[in-house]
Design an enzyme around this catalytic site. Structure first.
Site, PDB file in Angstrom:
ATOM      1  N   ASP A  29       0.846  -1.187   0.000  1.00  0.00           N
ATOM      2  CA  ASP A  29       0.000   0.000   0.000  1.00  0.00           C
ATOM      3  C   ASP A  29       0.890   1.249   0.000  1.00  0.00           C
ATOM      4  OD1 ASP A  29      -3.228   0.519   1.041  1.00  0.00           O
ATOM      5  OD2 ASP A  29      -1.812   2.191   1.050  1.00  0.00           O
ATOM      6  N   ASN A  84     -12.893  -3.390   2.912  1.00  0.00           N
ATOM      7  CA  ASN A  84     -13.863  -2.303   3.028  1.00  0.00           C
ATOM      8  C   ASN A  84     -14.848  -2.419   1.865  1.00  0.00           C
ATOM      9  OD1 ASN A  84     -12.522  -1.154   5.287  1.00  0.00           O
ATOM     10  ND2 ASN A  84     -11.060  -0.145   3.926  1.00  0.00           N
ATOM     11  N   GLN A  91     -14.192   2.298   1.681  1.00  0.00           N
ATOM     12  CA  GLN A  91     -13.637   1.894   0.387  1.00  0.00           C
ATOM     13  C   GLN A  91     -13.438   3.112  -0.505  1.00  0.00           C
ATOM     14  OE1 GLN A  91     -15.881  -1.049  -1.827  1.00  0.00           O
ATOM     15  NE2 GLN A  91     -14.216  -1.372  -3.283  1.00  0.00           N
ATOM     16  N   SER A  92     -12.230   3.257  -1.033  1.00  0.00           N
ATOM     17  CA  SER A  92     -11.924   4.394  -1.905  1.00  0.00           C
ATOM     18  C   SER A  92     -11.540   3.958  -3.310  1.00  0.00           C
ATOM     19  CB  SER A  92     -10.799   5.241  -1.297  1.00  0.00           C
ATOM     20  OG  SER A  92      -9.634   4.469  -1.128  1.00  0.00           O
ATOM     21  N   VAL A  93     -11.139   2.704  -3.477  1.00  0.00           N
ATOM     22  CA  VAL A  93     -10.807   2.168  -4.805  1.00  0.00           C
ATOM     23  C   VAL A  93     -11.781   1.039  -5.096  1.00  0.00           C
ATOM     24  CG1 VAL A  93      -9.057   1.112  -6.260  1.00  0.00           C
ATOM     25  CG2 VAL A  93      -8.363   2.786  -4.531  1.00  0.00           C
ATOM     26  N   HIS A  97     -10.326  -5.515  -2.984  1.00  0.00           N
ATOM     27  CA  HIS A  97      -8.981  -5.742  -2.455  1.00  0.00           C
ATOM     28  C   HIS A  97      -9.040  -6.133  -0.996  1.00  0.00           C
ATOM     29  CE1 HIS A  97     -10.035  -1.468  -2.193  1.00  0.00           C
ATOM     30  NE2 HIS A  97      -9.330  -1.411  -1.073  1.00  0.00           N
ATOM     31  N   HIS A  99      -6.875  -5.935   2.434  1.00  0.00           N
ATOM     32  CA  HIS A  99      -5.737  -5.328   3.116  1.00  0.00           C
ATOM     33  C   HIS A  99      -5.120  -6.389   4.033  1.00  0.00           C
ATOM     34  CE1 HIS A  99      -6.897  -0.947   2.448  1.00  0.00           C
ATOM     35  NE2 HIS A  99      -8.080  -1.523   2.260  1.00  0.00           N
TER      36      HIS A  99
HETATM   37  P1  AMP Z   1      -9.742   1.248   0.439  1.00  0.00           P
HETATM   38  O1  AMP Z   1      -9.860   2.561   1.183  1.00  0.00           O
HETATM   39  O2  AMP Z   1     -10.156   0.045   1.246  1.00  0.00           O
HETATM   40  O3  AMP Z   1     -10.452   1.316  -0.905  1.00  0.00           O
HETATM   41  O4  AMP Z   1      -8.216   1.031   0.162  1.00  0.00           O
HETATM   42  C1  AMP Z   1      -7.557   1.600  -0.920  1.00  0.00           C
HETATM   43  C2  AMP Z   1      -6.094   1.579  -0.591  1.00  0.00           C
HETATM   44  O5  AMP Z   1      -5.378   1.752  -1.783  1.00  0.00           O
HETATM   45  C3  AMP Z   1      -5.652   2.668   0.367  1.00  0.00           C
HETATM   46  O6  AMP Z   1      -5.076   2.087   1.525  1.00  0.00           O
HETATM   47  C4  AMP Z   1      -4.618   3.445  -0.443  1.00  0.00           C
HETATM   48  O7  AMP Z   1      -3.539   3.893   0.322  1.00  0.00           O
HETATM   49  C5  AMP Z   1      -4.199   2.428  -1.477  1.00  0.00           C
HETATM   50  N1  AMP Z   1      -3.682   2.969  -2.725  1.00  0.00           N
HETATM   51  C6  AMP Z   1      -4.220   3.945  -3.487  1.00  0.00           C
HETATM   52  N2  AMP Z   1      -3.470   4.151  -4.581  1.00  0.00           N
HETATM   53  C7  AMP Z   1      -2.439   3.277  -4.507  1.00  0.00           C
HETATM   54  C8  AMP Z   1      -1.308   2.998  -5.337  1.00  0.00           C
HETATM   55  N3  AMP Z   1      -1.069   3.664  -6.478  1.00  0.00           N
HETATM   56  N4  AMP Z   1      -0.445   2.025  -4.941  1.00  0.00           N
HETATM   57  C9  AMP Z   1      -0.657   1.345  -3.804  1.00  0.00           C
HETATM   58  N5  AMP Z   1      -1.697   1.560  -2.975  1.00  0.00           N
HETATM   59  C10 AMP Z   1      -2.580   2.516  -3.321  1.00  0.00           C
END
Ligand code: AMP
Length: 111
Positions: A29, A84, A91-93, A97, A99
């Site tokens: 991460d 998430n 969840q932001s992506v 995934h 963690h």
């Molecule tokens: P979530 O908030 O559960 O969607 O987790 C998304 C995670 O992706 C967060 O912990 C971010 O720090 C991580 N993240 C976003 N962009 C990148 C990237 N380019 N490389 C690695 N991790 C990333």
């Protein structure tokens, strides 16, 4: 539009990859929340866990075992696996995934 994780899978943006196989990729991460913080993603995208289908059963099991293997390889005795699901859960992506977090004591309940 492809997510940042799809771009990592497609090698369009860099990441520190710690595991790869035909169905999964694991990488560190970029904003670690623990001394070890690795993300495990399926190569075929599922936006979030709630969207997974019965046909994804084997894939989901595989991702969990990859997460376990990463934790063992990183020599984490105790570790936490987090998924998430949805913006309200953090969840932001929107590419499923897991963690893998470890290397420090983990509080409960999570924030
Ligand atoms: P979530 O908030 O559960 O969607 O987790 C998304 C995670 O992706 C967060 O912990 C971010 O720090 C991580 N993240 C976003 N962009 C990148 C990237 N380019 N490389 C690695 N991790 C990333």
């Amino acid at each position: 539009m492809s997510t940042v994780f799809q771009k990592i899978i497609d090698r369009q943006i860099p990441a520190t990859i710690v595991h790869e196989d035909d169905r999964a990729l694991a990488f560190r991460d970029v904003n670690p929340q623990a001394p070890v913080h690795v993300l495990v993603v399926p190569k075929s995208p599922i936006a979030k866990l709630a969207d997974a289908k019965a046909d994804d059963r084997d894939l989901l099991g595989h991702l969990l075992l990859v997460a376990r293997d990463v934790a063992v390889k990183e020599q984490l005795g105790d570790f936490r696996i987090v998924i998430n699901n949805g913006a309200g859960a953090g969840q932001s992506v929107f590419h499923l995934h897991l963690h893998v977090l470890g290397g420090r004591p983990m509080g409960w309940p999570p924030g």
